[in-house]
Design a protein around this motif. Structure first.
Motif, PDB file in Angstrom:
ATOM      1  N   CYS A   1     -48.478  61.214 -26.949  1.00  0.00           N
ATOM      2  CA  CYS A   1     -49.187  59.962 -26.665  1.00  0.00           C
ATOM      3  C   CYS A   1     -48.621  59.327 -25.401  1.00  0.00           C
ATOM      4  CB  CYS A   1     -49.009  59.017 -27.844  1.00  0.00           C
ATOM      5  SG  CYS A   1     -49.645  57.364 -27.569  1.00  0.00           S
TER       6      CYS A   1
ATOM      7  N   HIS B   1     -47.549  61.101 -33.223  1.00  0.00           N
ATOM      8  CA  HIS B   1     -48.347  60.461 -34.273  1.00  0.00           C
ATOM      9  C   HIS B   1     -49.817  60.831 -34.139  1.00  0.00           C
ATOM     10  CE1 HIS B   1     -48.108  57.508 -30.916  1.00  0.00           C
ATOM     11  NE2 HIS B   1     -49.408  57.580 -31.075  1.00  0.00           N
ATOM     12  N   GLU B   2     -50.131  61.720 -33.193  1.00  0.00           N
ATOM     13  CA  GLU B   2     -51.525  62.163 -33.047  1.00  0.00           C
ATOM     14  C   GLU B   2     -51.577  63.561 -33.643  1.00  0.00           C
ATOM     15  OE1 GLU B   2     -52.343  61.778 -28.873  1.00  0.00           O
ATOM     16  OE2 GLU B   2     -51.973  59.617 -28.902  1.00  0.00           O
TER      17      GLU B   2
ATOM     18  N   GLU C   1     -56.529  59.335 -33.868  1.00  0.00           N
ATOM     19  CA  GLU C   1     -55.783  58.084 -33.631  1.00  0.00           C
ATOM     20  C   GLU C   1     -56.018  57.518 -32.224  1.00  0.00           C
ATOM     21  OE1 GLU C   1     -52.481  55.490 -32.381  1.00  0.00           O
ATOM     22  OE2 GLU C   1     -52.877  57.497 -31.648  1.00  0.00           O
TER      23      GLU C   1
HETATM   24 ZN   LIG Z   1     -51.088  57.468 -29.637  1.00  0.00          ZN
END
Ligand SMILES: [Zn+2]
Ligand SMILES: [Zn+2]
Length: 328
Positions: free
Chosen positions: A45, A67-68, A151
């Motif tokens: 990200c 977190h993706e 996300e």
């Molecule tokens: Zn992100």
């Protein structure tokens, strides 16, 4: 119930001072009432390139990136997410019951703020708690790379929703990193301003109207993607009176070095948009399922986990658009 999986796994961690290392860490247990996921793909990200932000996260110890995510359920304590299905959970989820949740302000829910993937998304396995399953999308049918976009694309959905953006409005996007490109693709007819010629070339190939910054035209809706005063000031210079300006990234902490008089006199509307909630991931999933956005639009490099430290530096320099780690 103890995990059938024991031992160590590899994870990419940000260490205080800025170094990215691939470290051995314990495989997490399947959380009570949650699921254990084996990673298939995990995107880097652009928010994870912000030094001041990452140092804050790493202050109490090395921070697992990512977190993706897209992964497959390998242990489950929730019948809605059986072993074998493909999921893309958000790394925060709200309680759906408190006052801010009732107002739809999910990212300000105490539960949202305290939930996280265990230990993070850039690792071979991660645990998804019972609370996090409140915003966990089943992405069966999407290719692994496209599924990692739930996300980031949900953050775009939130920004456009908060801006009240309507297709056909005279709109501009500043910055053509991944997030700027996703915005531009979801705002047909918009103009995108970028200084990096490589990013302009990539975007033009995706059908985007991209060019070097100039102030010859004014706009009614402007999305500012880089978290810099310079980008924000450029937005002020291309805003029509009454324009709505969306701030997608935070400006660095501290006092701002410019005055707001112009924004006031021009009746400009400034709209901040931080992360996204479950209502936005649902919209994003539908956009991805419709084929409007696909992995190949924004993902320039598919890499192995061991190549992440190098790719991190390359993305930070703007040499590459976006890497996704492919596991297995
Ligand atoms: Zn992100
Ligand atoms: Zn809540």
């Amino acid at each position: 119930m103890s995990s059938i999986r024991e031992g160590m796994m590899r994870a990419a961690r940000f260490h205080s001072g800025g170094e990215i290392r691939i470290d051995e860490v314990p495989i997490p247990q399947c959380p009570h009432g949650g699921i254990l996921v084996q990673s298939l793909a995990s995107g880097l990200c652009s928010g994870e390139l912000m030094g001041w932000y990452m140092e804050r996260k790493a202050a109490s110890g090395p921070h697992v990136l990512g977190h993706e995510v897209c992964g497959v359920v390998v242990e489950s304590q929730d019948d809605r997410f059986p072993v074998g299905i493909q999921v893309s959970p958000h790394h925060h989820a709200p309680c759906f019951e408190c006052e801010v949740c009732r107002k739809g302000q999910f990212v300000h829910c105490e539960t949202w703020r305290t939930t996280k993937l265990d230990p993070g998304g850039m690792s071979e396995y991660f645990g998804v708690s019972r609370e996090l399953l409140g915003d966990c999308r089943v992405t069966d049918g999407l290719d692994h790379v496209t599924a990692t976009l739930v996300e980031p694309l949900a953050c775009v959905a939130k920004q456009l929703r908060r801006l009240g953006y309507q297709e056909g409005e005279k709109s501009a996007v500043i910055g053509l990193g991944v997030m700027g490109l996703l915005h531009t693709l979801m705002m047909p007819g918009s103009v995108a301003f970028e200084r990096n010629q490589g990013r302009i070339d990539w975007s033009v190939n995706s059908g985007v109207n991209a060019r070097l910054p100039d102030t010859s035209e004014k706009f009614d809706v402007i999305v500012v993607c880089p978290g810099s005063e310079e980008a924000f000031e450029f937005a002020l210079s291309i805003a029509n009176p009454g324009a709505r300006i969306g701030l997608f990234a935070p400006l660095p902490p501290g006092k701002l070095g410019f005055d707001f008089e112009r924004a006031y006199m021009q009746d400009l509307i400034l709209v901040n948009s931080y992360s996204c909630g479950p209502n936005d991931t649902e919209v994003a999933l539908n956009w991805l399922k419709s084929g409007r956005i696909r992995g190949e639009h924004v993902v320039s490099h598919r890499i192995s986990l061991s190549n992440l430290p190098e790719a991190y530096e390359q993305m930070k320099r703007g040499d590459i658009l976006k890497p996704v780690v492919m596991f297995g």
